[in-house]
Motif scaffolding. Sequence first.
Motif, PDB file in Angstrom:
ATOM      1  N   ARG A   1       0.842  -1.215   0.000  1.00 37.22           N
ATOM      2  CA  ARG A   1       0.000   0.000   0.000  1.00 37.22           C
ATOM      3  C   ARG A   1       0.870   1.255   0.000  1.00 37.22           C
ATOM      4  NH1 ARG A   1      -3.075  -3.133   3.447  1.00 37.22           N
ATOM      5  NH2 ARG A   1      -2.137  -2.230   5.310  1.00 37.22           N
ATOM      6  N   TYR A   2       1.931   1.211   0.787  1.00 34.95           N
ATOM      7  CA  TYR A   2       2.819   2.369   0.905  1.00 34.95           C
ATOM      8  C   TYR A   2       3.482   2.673  -0.447  1.00 34.95           C
ATOM      9  CZ  TYR A   2       6.583   5.358   2.646  1.00 34.95           C
ATOM     10  OH  TYR A   2       7.437   6.402   2.847  1.00 34.95           O
ATOM     11  N   ILE A   3       4.030   1.630  -1.067  1.00 34.34           N
ATOM     12  CA  ILE A   3       4.757   1.836  -2.331  1.00 34.34           C
ATOM     13  C   ILE A   3       3.800   2.280  -3.438  1.00 34.34           C
ATOM     14  CG2 ILE A   3       6.101   0.660  -4.130  1.00 34.34           C
ATOM     15  CD1 ILE A   3       7.444  -0.966  -1.883  1.00 34.34           C
TER      16      ILE A   3
ATOM     17  N   GLN B   1       5.227   8.872  13.362  1.00 33.32           N
ATOM     18  CA  GLN B   1       5.741   8.107  12.218  1.00 33.32           C
ATOM     19  C   GLN B   1       4.655   7.216  11.641  1.00 33.32           C
ATOM     20  OE1 GLN B   1       9.124   5.707  13.375  1.00 33.32           O
ATOM     21  NE2 GLN B   1      10.416   6.745  11.887  1.00 33.32           N
ATOM     22  N   CYS B   2       4.664   7.031  10.319  1.00 38.87           N
ATOM     23  CA  CYS B   2       3.662   6.146   9.712  1.00 38.87           C
ATOM     24  C   CYS B   2       4.021   4.685  10.012  1.00 38.87           C
ATOM     25  CB  CYS B   2       3.577   6.379   8.205  1.00 38.87           C
ATOM     26  SG  CYS B   2       4.985   5.784   7.263  1.00 38.87           S
ATOM     27  N   ALA B   3       3.068   3.802   9.808  1.00 35.53           N
ATOM     28  CA  ALA B   3       3.270   2.384  10.138  1.00 35.53           C
ATOM     29  C   ALA B   3       4.407   1.789   9.311  1.00 35.53           C
ATOM     30  CB  ALA B   3       1.981   1.616   9.886  1.00 35.53           C
ATOM     31  N   PHE B   4       4.533   2.234   8.065  1.00 35.54           N
ATOM     32  CA  PHE B   4       5.607   1.716   7.212  1.00 35.54           C
ATOM     33  C   PHE B   4       6.973   2.075   7.806  1.00 35.54           C
ATOM     34  CE2 PHE B   4       8.800   2.355   3.955  1.00 35.54           C
ATOM     35  CZ  PHE B   4       8.720   1.194   3.207  1.00 35.54           C
ATOM     36  N   CYS B   5       7.168   3.335   8.147  1.00 35.39           N
ATOM     37  CA  CYS B   5       8.463   3.774   8.679  1.00 35.39           C
ATOM     38  C   CYS B   5       8.768   3.083  10.012  1.00 35.39           C
ATOM     39  CB  CYS B   5       8.499   5.290   8.832  1.00 35.39           C
ATOM     40  SG  CYS B   5       8.618   6.128   7.244  1.00 35.39           S
ATOM     41  N   ARG B   6       7.723   2.969  10.862  1.00 31.27           N
ATOM     42  CA  ARG B   6       7.942   2.314  12.162  1.00 31.27           C
ATOM     43  C   ARG B   6       8.354   0.859  11.964  1.00 31.27           C
ATOM     44  NH1 ARG B   6       2.672   2.752  15.006  1.00 31.27           N
ATOM     45  NH2 ARG B   6       2.087   3.404  13.042  1.00 31.27           N
TER      46      ARG B   6
ATOM     47  N   ARG C   1       1.095  14.111   8.710  1.00 37.17           N
ATOM     48  CA  ARG C   1       2.232  13.782   7.832  1.00 37.17           C
ATOM     49  C   ARG C   1       3.247  12.992   8.654  1.00 37.17           C
ATOM     50  NH1 ARG C   1       1.784  14.225   2.965  1.00 37.17           N
ATOM     51  NH2 ARG C   1       0.238  15.713   2.314  1.00 37.17           N
ATOM     52  N   CYS C   2       3.734  11.910   8.074  1.00 35.21           N
ATOM     53  CA  CYS C   2       4.754  11.132   8.772  1.00 35.21           C
ATOM     54  C   CYS C   2       6.001  12.006   8.941  1.00 35.21           C
ATOM     55  CB  CYS C   2       5.097   9.881   7.962  1.00 35.21           C
ATOM     56  SG  CYS C   2       6.552   9.029   8.558  1.00 35.21           S
ATOM     57  N   GLN C   3       6.554  12.021  10.127  1.00 34.43           N
ATOM     58  CA  GLN C   3       7.707  12.892  10.388  1.00 34.43           C
ATOM     59  C   GLN C   3       8.966  12.404   9.678  1.00 34.43           C
ATOM     60  OE1 GLN C   3       7.955  13.187  14.646  1.00 34.43           O
ATOM     61  NE2 GLN C   3       6.149  14.516  14.770  1.00 34.43           N
ATOM     62  N   THR C   4       8.970  11.142   9.266  1.00 32.17           N
ATOM     63  CA  THR C   4      10.158  10.616   8.581  1.00 32.17           C
ATOM     64  C   THR C   4      10.039  10.738   7.061  1.00 32.17           C
ATOM     65  OG1 THR C   4      10.427   9.060  10.375  1.00 32.17           O
ATOM     66  CG2 THR C   4      11.645   8.583   8.358  1.00 32.17           C
ATOM     67  N   CYS C   5       8.909  10.272   6.503  1.00 34.79           N
ATOM     68  CA  CYS C   5       8.826  10.219   5.036  1.00 34.79           C
ATOM     69  C   CYS C   5       7.841  11.223   4.436  1.00 34.79           C
ATOM     70  CB  CYS C   5       8.451   8.807   4.592  1.00 34.79           C
ATOM     71  SG  CYS C   5       6.742   8.388   4.958  1.00 34.79           S
ATOM     72  N   GLY C   6       6.984  11.798   5.256  1.00 36.45           N
ATOM     73  CA  GLY C   6       6.047  12.800   4.738  1.00 36.45           C
ATOM     74  C   GLY C   6       4.754  12.236   4.182  1.00 36.45           C
TER      75      GLY C   6
HETATM   76 ZN    ZN Z   1       6.683   7.320   6.961  1.00 32.54          ZN
END
Ligand code: ZN
Length: 302
Positions: free
Chosen positions: A131-133, A284-289, A271-276
């Motif tokens: 989903r993220y990609i 952080q979004c679930a993907f980044c975590r 907005r995810c603090q890592t990837c936006g």
């Molecule tokens: Zn993220």
Amino acid sequence: MRQHKLALCKEHFLVWFTEQTQRFINKYHMFGYEDRILVAVSGGKDSLALWNVLHRLGYQTDGLYIGLGINQGTGYSAESLQFTEKYATKYNHKLIVVDVAEFAGATIPEAAALTLRGKGKPCSVCGLTKRYIMNMVAHQGDYNVLVTGHNLDDEVAVLFGNTLNWAVGYLARQGPVLEETAGGLARKAKPFCRFYERETAAYALLQGIDYIYEECPHATGAKSIYYKVQLNQLEADRPGTKLSFYLSFLRAKESGFFAHQNPAVQANLNRCQTCGQPTSAPEQCAFCRTWHRVRSRRAAAA
Ligand code: ZN
Ligand code: Q46
């Protein structure tokens, strides 16, 4: 096709299937000829048939293949990529390939082993990553809509599971189109949502599309497959059951049955603090975590 009380020869089936696809696109206001469409392709019959019919209808489409690295014992990912690339080359279509191991640092089975420590299937990390990609590529490439090859059997299995649990939040979001959110989640559409699986398979076969027959090895034992078996039984006894279940659900939804659920689901995206990317999480979004955990466990194990 007992469910439609219709029997067609090859030539008329292909015409019927193509016209029906166009009808569904129009009926649910999925997209137009001016839109740039990103088709999520897996090498299977549904997604390749979808890419094929959309192209034949004159839409602007590019494909996106996500390499999951599920190869041990089966070679599933390597083989599905081969089918997809062969198809794209044959029809001269643009194919975007994102390999999860290159992009995120590990294959899906490796990530699952590190996060689940041998318990459970890799499907949650896999679904999250896909989903993220998909969302990322849709945004980076300025695509107006992301389409997937989910067919009626897929949709009804999900609907059945959500109904058994009265998962109203999920029911509110299920449908032929999921609108883009203000926070930046791409618009999604499922042009095949009213086709039985047998119909998409027949189209792929009659169009001479080569596709991978095997499912992902992790699909076995999935709840959705169990639901499909039960629903097939109902369908065998009463042809048309699946379609009427799905269409009645869409009518109930249209009449506002789940209306009070919608705003809560789509509002408050941060907005995810890592990837936006947009996320319902505060930082952080679930993907980044998840992938941060994968990489640190991997480094610790090295
Ligand atoms: Zn993220
Ligand atoms: S989620 Fe699970 Fe699928 Fe990923 S690991 Fe395979 S079965 S591919 S739709």
